[in-house]
Write a protein that holds these residues in place. Structure first.
Motif, mmCIF file in Angstrom:
data_model
loop_
_atom_site.group_PDB
_atom_site.id
_atom_site.type_symbol
_atom_site.label_atom_id
_atom_site.label_comp_id
_atom_site.label_asym_id
_atom_site.label_seq_id
_atom_site.Cartn_x
_atom_site.Cartn_y
_atom_site.Cartn_z
ATOM 1 N N VAL A 151 1.076 -9.694 -0.259
ATOM 2 C CA VAL A 151 -0.129 -9.767 0.569
ATOM 3 C C VAL A 151 -1.238 -8.874 0.006
ATOM 4 O O VAL A 151 -2.396 -9.276 -0.053
ATOM 5 N N ASN A 152 -0.874 -7.663 -0.437
ATOM 6 C CA ASN A 152 -1.896 -6.750 -0.966
ATOM 7 C C ASN A 152 -2.567 -7.325 -2.207
ATOM 8 O O ASN A 152 -3.784 -7.207 -2.368
ATOM 9 N N GLU A 153 -1.787 -7.938 -3.079
ATOM 10 C CA GLU A 153 -2.360 -8.550 -4.286
ATOM 11 C C GLU A 153 -3.283 -9.701 -3.914
ATOM 12 O O GLU A 153 -4.392 -9.819 -4.447
ATOM 13 N N LEU A 154 -2.841 -10.545 -2.982
ATOM 14 C CA LEU A 154 -3.671 -11.673 -2.541
ATOM 15 C C LEU A 154 -4.952 -11.163 -1.882
ATOM 16 O O LEU A 154 -6.042 -11.676 -2.152
ATOM 17 N N GLN A 155 -4.810 -10.146 -1.048
ATOM 18 C CA GLN A 155 -5.970 -9.576 -0.356
ATOM 19 C C GLN A 155 -6.995 -9.072 -1.366
ATOM 20 O O GLN A 155 -8.191 -9.337 -1.231
ATOM 21 N N ALA A 156 -6.533 -8.364 -2.397
ATOM 22 C CA ALA A 156 -7.447 -7.831 -3.409
ATOM 23 C C ALA A 156 -8.137 -8.951 -4.176
ATOM 24 O O ALA A 156 -9.338 -8.894 -4.430
ATOM 25 N N SER A 181 -10.432 -10.402 0.982
ATOM 26 C CA SER A 181 -10.312 -10.763 2.392
ATOM 27 C C SER A 181 -9.424 -9.743 3.094
ATOM 28 O O SER A 181 -8.639 -9.046 2.463
ATOM 29 N N GLU A 182 -9.553 -9.665 4.401
ATOM 30 C CA GLU A 182 -8.720 -8.750 5.178
ATOM 31 C C GLU A 182 -7.260 -9.157 5.099
ATOM 32 O O GLU A 182 -6.932 -10.342 5.054
ATOM 33 N N GLY A 183 -6.386 -8.163 5.107
ATOM 34 C CA GLY A 183 -4.947 -8.426 5.054
ATOM 35 C C GLY A 183 -4.468 -9.276 6.206
ATOM 36 O O GLY A 183 -3.603 -10.130 6.043
ATOM 37 N N SER A 184 -5.053 -9.052 7.408
ATOM 38 C CA SER A 184 -4.604 -9.824 8.567
ATOM 39 C C SER A 184 -4.943 -11.301 8.398
ATOM 40 O O SER A 184 -4.144 -12.172 8.758
#
Length: 117
Positions: free
Chosen positions: A34-39, A43-46
């Motif tokens: 999730v952190n990699e995708l968010q970066a 976009s926000e992690g949620s």
């Protein structure tokens, strides 16, 4: 037969969001948490987690524990082909629209001329 049509409808509903499509494009490049995708998405992690939940519920992606994180993967690599085909369809529509605009621009009968830019 009806089950297959329902599966297809549910599958395409799972794809029917720009952020989910972008997540799939990123996962096509390799597994990510999730952190990699968010970066990558900015976009926000949620928001990313919510969209991953939709994709997980429809069995489009799956998660595997990697220490204290979860790595997400495409369940079926054919999704990559589906996204490529969707891009080709988009390009075909774009080419047709450009061709139609060119014909209108070149039309000499005075009907709805598009100004040269």
């Amino acid at each position: 037969m009806e089950e297959l049509q329902q599966f297809k409808a549910d599958f395409f509903k799972a794809l029917a969001h720009p952020l989910r499509i972008r997540i799939l494009e990123l996962l096509a490049e390799g597994d990510k948490n999730v952190n990699e995708l968010q970066a990558l998405l900015g976009s926000e992690g949620s928001a990313v987690s919510q969209q991953l939940a939709v994709l997980r519920n429809q069995n489009v992606v799956y998660g595997t524990k990697d220490g204290n994180k979860v790595k997400y993967s495409l369940r079926d690599p054919m999704v990559i082909e589906l996204l490529a085909i969707a891009r080709e369809i988009f390009n075909n529509h774009l080419i047709n629209a450009i061709s139609m605009l060119d014909r209108l621009k070149d039309d000499g009968d005075g009907a709805e001329k598009i100004p040269n830019q």
